[in-house]
Design an enzyme around this catalytic site. Sequence first.
Site: not given
Ligand SMILES: Cc1cn([C@H]2C[C@H](O)[C@@H](COP(=O)(O)OP(=O)(O)O[C@H]3O[C@@H](C)C(=O)[C@@H](O)[C@H]3O)O2)c(=O)[nH]c1=O
Length: 183
Positions: A119, A46, A62, A72, A143, A23, A132, A59
């Site tokens: 990360h 989360q 962080h 994480k 952050e 399947r 994640y 990316r």
């Molecule tokens: C990380 C995060 C972002 N957001 C929002 C904020 C922004 O408008 C949009 C994109 O956020 P960022 O630019 O921070 O996304 P990004 O750069 O992809 O952030 C991620 O990067 C990698 C490397 C990690 O390790 C993750 O934990 C997270 O920090 O999403 C949330 O609502 N909740 C979340 O947990």
Amino acid sequence: MKLTCTPIDGVMVAETSRVIDHRGAFARLFCEQALSEVLGGRHIVQINHSRTSQAGAVRGMHYQHAPQAEMKLVRCLKGRVWDVAVDLRKNSATFLRWHAVELSEQNELMMVIPEGCAHGFQVLEAESELLYLHTALYSPELEGGVRHDDPVLNIDWPLEMMDISTRDKTHTLINEDYCGVEL
Ligand SMILES: Cc1cn([C@H]2C[C@H](O)[C@@H](COP(=O)(O)OP(=O)(O)O[C@H]3O[C@@H](C)C(=O)[C@@H](O)[C@H]3O)O2)c(=O)[nH]c1=O
């Protein structure tokens, strides 16, 4: 789940596998019991998902400061990424060292990144997707970040770096006064 240590204390790689039949496939993505040693009483609070369009996009790097410092668990659901953890813990034997693992849909590996480690990742295939699992709530005001191209870290990135967010381009560079993250 088979767990493998890396040179950075607390950064681990979990091997998982899927069961395939006529399947399709079935896979367990998280098991609190199997990961109890890694979690050490923490709980997943989360779950986030990201998709990155361009191969080469980076990316990161962080982390979150206390009191929302987090562990994480990261896996690649689609495509392939070069996943990197950097040790920012001030008293760690591997302070400012990094460790990278390729995560892919095929290898089904999961990287464990503890509190005090940053990360980041580079997408090796267009439209890669990451899942994640977090042990703390997203707290934008707590952050923290370091630069993916910081000369002090000297992280190897397999592809030309591209499509980096404005925030990620402007994290402060590490200098001689940098003393790491306090937990
Ligand atoms: C990380 C995060 C972002 N957001 C929002 C904020 C922004 O408008 C949009 C994109 O956020 P960022 O630019 O921070 O996304 P990004 O750069 O992809 O952030 C991620 O990067 C990698 C490397 C990690 O390790 C993750 O934990 C997270 O920090 O999403 C949330 O609502 N909740 C979340 O947990």
